[in-house]
Design a protein around this motif. Structure first.
Motif, PDB file in Angstrom:
ATOM      1  N   VAL A  34       0.841  -1.196   0.000  1.00 36.53           N
ATOM      2  CA  VAL A  34       0.000   0.000   0.000  1.00 36.53           C
ATOM      3  C   VAL A  34       0.879   1.250   0.000  1.00 36.53           C
ATOM      4  CG1 VAL A  34      -1.756   1.305   1.267  1.00 36.53           C
ATOM      5  CG2 VAL A  34      -1.849  -1.207   1.219  1.00 36.53           C
ATOM      6  N   ARG A  35       0.615   2.132  -0.935  1.00 37.03           N
ATOM      7  CA  ARG A  35       1.298   3.421  -0.967  1.00 37.03           C
ATOM      8  C   ARG A  35       0.407   4.541  -0.420  1.00 37.03           C
ATOM      9  NH1 ARG A  35       5.479   4.116  -4.505  1.00 37.03           N
ATOM     10  NH2 ARG A  35       5.545   6.182  -3.537  1.00 37.03           N
ATOM     11  N   ALA A  36      -0.907   4.376  -0.568  1.00 33.18           N
ATOM     12  CA  ALA A  36      -1.848   5.387  -0.062  1.00 33.18           C
ATOM     13  C   ALA A  36      -3.200   4.740   0.165  1.00 33.18           C
ATOM     14  CB  ALA A  36      -1.967   6.553  -1.040  1.00 33.18           C
ATOM     15  N   ALA A  74      -4.244   2.410  -2.985  1.00 33.72           N
ATOM     16  CA  ALA A  74      -3.484   2.280  -4.233  1.00 33.72           C
ATOM     17  C   ALA A  74      -2.067   1.862  -3.853  1.00 33.72           C
ATOM     18  CB  ALA A  74      -3.464   3.593  -5.004  1.00 33.72           C
ATOM     19  N   GLY A  75      -1.440   1.072  -4.724  1.00 38.43           N
ATOM     20  CA  GLY A  75      -0.087   0.612  -4.431  1.00 38.43           C
ATOM     21  C   GLY A  75       0.455  -0.272  -5.531  1.00 38.43           C
ATOM     22  N   ARG A  76       1.502  -1.052  -5.207  1.00 39.22           N
ATOM     23  CA  ARG A  76       2.131  -1.952  -6.178  1.00 39.22           C
ATOM     24  C   ARG A  76       1.916  -3.403  -5.770  1.00 39.22           C
ATOM     25  NH1 ARG A  76       6.206   2.101  -6.476  1.00 39.22           N
ATOM     26  NH2 ARG A  76       6.425   2.909  -8.597  1.00 39.22           N
ATOM     27  N   VAL A  77       1.711  -4.242  -6.755  1.00 40.14           N
ATOM     28  CA  VAL A  77       1.547  -5.669  -6.493  1.00 40.14           C
ATOM     29  C   VAL A  77       2.870  -6.240  -6.008  1.00 40.14           C
ATOM     30  CG1 VAL A  77       1.053  -7.920  -7.505  1.00 40.14           C
ATOM     31  CG2 VAL A  77      -0.303  -5.921  -8.181  1.00 40.14           C
ATOM     32  N   GLU A  78       2.824  -6.873  -4.843  1.00 34.89           N
ATOM     33  CA  GLU A  78       4.013  -7.489  -4.260  1.00 34.89           C
ATOM     34  C   GLU A  78       4.097  -8.971  -4.625  1.00 34.89           C
ATOM     35  OE1 GLU A  78       7.440  -7.276  -1.559  1.00 34.89           O
ATOM     36  OE2 GLU A  78       6.206  -5.763  -2.553  1.00 34.89           O
TER      37      GLU A  78
END
Length: 323
Positions: A34-36, A74-78
């Motif tokens: 998670v970024r935000a 919102a974020g990046r798939v880990e």
């Protein structure tokens, strides 16, 4: 990972930052860094366990079953679990979960995610899923807005309202937004053709009539809202405060019952973020027709302050927490 947790219902004082175990991606799930994450009024109600009815709906009668709040993110798939078909590690995504977004990682089913609009920051993208889907489904699906129709958005400067004004314009409607004087310029900048300051003008007594009223504020009675509708107009109820026990359910039941006897359509909305709604919102955002409005951002450690600000200051647009 770091997360904002709580073990009881109450004010923002029950929230605390804690180091806990990181979730894993199950079958059909995606682990997202998670970024935000956005703060919604629904998070505040779940934090307090109000109305009481929600406690009986699987959230925990005496204490919350879900320790971590937060729906939009919102974020990046880990990492991805088995049966995930369309997403890969490194993809930038946005979406909604039933809870758990106020943390550094969250595991979510693939169908609740979409690729992040390329022209948005993570903070802007986190503001979109729930509020954007509510506005989109209220106007397009429940309201059936058509070009040239007159639409009134009651609560135009809030999270859902700021999306509703823009989406109604994108659908070709003539839009009137109801908000406070301090937020009038914001609502105009989003495309509203007319702005009503509710403190100085009662829109239910103006004599104007609308094809659709989208009630986000939940501040008016059914009778008052119906008075500004055309005889065959549509009222979509996105909110309603109600009492501490059953919340807006009385308002909803009353609308459904009354709808059987009048020519106007009175339609409560139970919005759900879907892959389709995320794709539609992504298209609207990338085309420039919708721009998320973010009021303030807070770091994860200040999540209690973010919740307090939303509850006490009647924040305009969206509040976002960065992780």
């Amino acid at each position: 990972m770091r997360a904002i947790v709580r073990d009881r219902y109450g004010s923002p004082d029950v929230l605390r930052l804690e180091e806990i175990g990181r979730p894993e991606a199950g079958d059909g799930e995606v682990l997202v860094r998670v970024r935000a994450a956005a703060v919604n009024s629904a998070d505040c109600k779940l934090m307090r366990g109000e109305p009481s009815l929600v406690r009986l709906m699987g959230y925990g009668v005496f204490k919350p079953k879900q320790r971590i709040l937060g729906r939009d993110f919102a974020g990046r798939v880990e990492a991805v679990g088995r049966n995930v078909r369309h997403l890969r590690p490194g993809d930038e995504v946005f979406g909604e979960t039933a809870g758990g977004a106020f943390a550094e990682y969250v595991s979510v089913r693939e169908g609740a995610l979409g690729l992040k609009p390329e022209n948005l920051t993570f903070e802007q993208a986190a503001a979109v899923p729930l509020a954007g889907s509510t506005a989109l489904q209220g106007l397009r699906d429940r309201g059936g807005v058509r070009p040239g129709q007159r639409v009134l958005v009651n609560g135009a400067s809030g999270g859902v309202g700021t999306f509703a004004v823009q989406i109604a314009k994108a659908l070709g409607a003539e839009v009137t937004g109801v908000c406070s004087a301090r937020n009038a310029e914001l609502v105009r900048s989003l495309g509203a053709d007319r702005v009503v300051d509710y403190a100085t003008e009662d829109f239910t007594r103006s004599g104007r009539r609308y094809d659709l009223v989208l009630d986000v504020a939940g501040s008016r009675s059914l009778r008052a809202l119906r008075s500004v509708l055309d005889p065959r107009g549509t009222l979509v109820l996105c909110s309603g405060e109600g009492g501490r026990r059953i919340g807006p359910m009385g308002h909803v039941v009353g609308a459904l019952a009354l709808s059987l006897f009048v020519g106007q359509s009175l339609r409560p909305l139970a919005a759900k973020t879907t892959a389709e709604s995320l794709a539609a919102l992504k298209e609207l955002v990338e085309s420039g027709k919708v721009v998320p409005a973010v009021d303030r951002t807070y770091p994860l450690s200040e999540a209690p302050e973010a919740m307090r600000y939303l509850e006490e200051e009647h924040a305009r647009a969206k509040i976002v927490i960065t992780a």
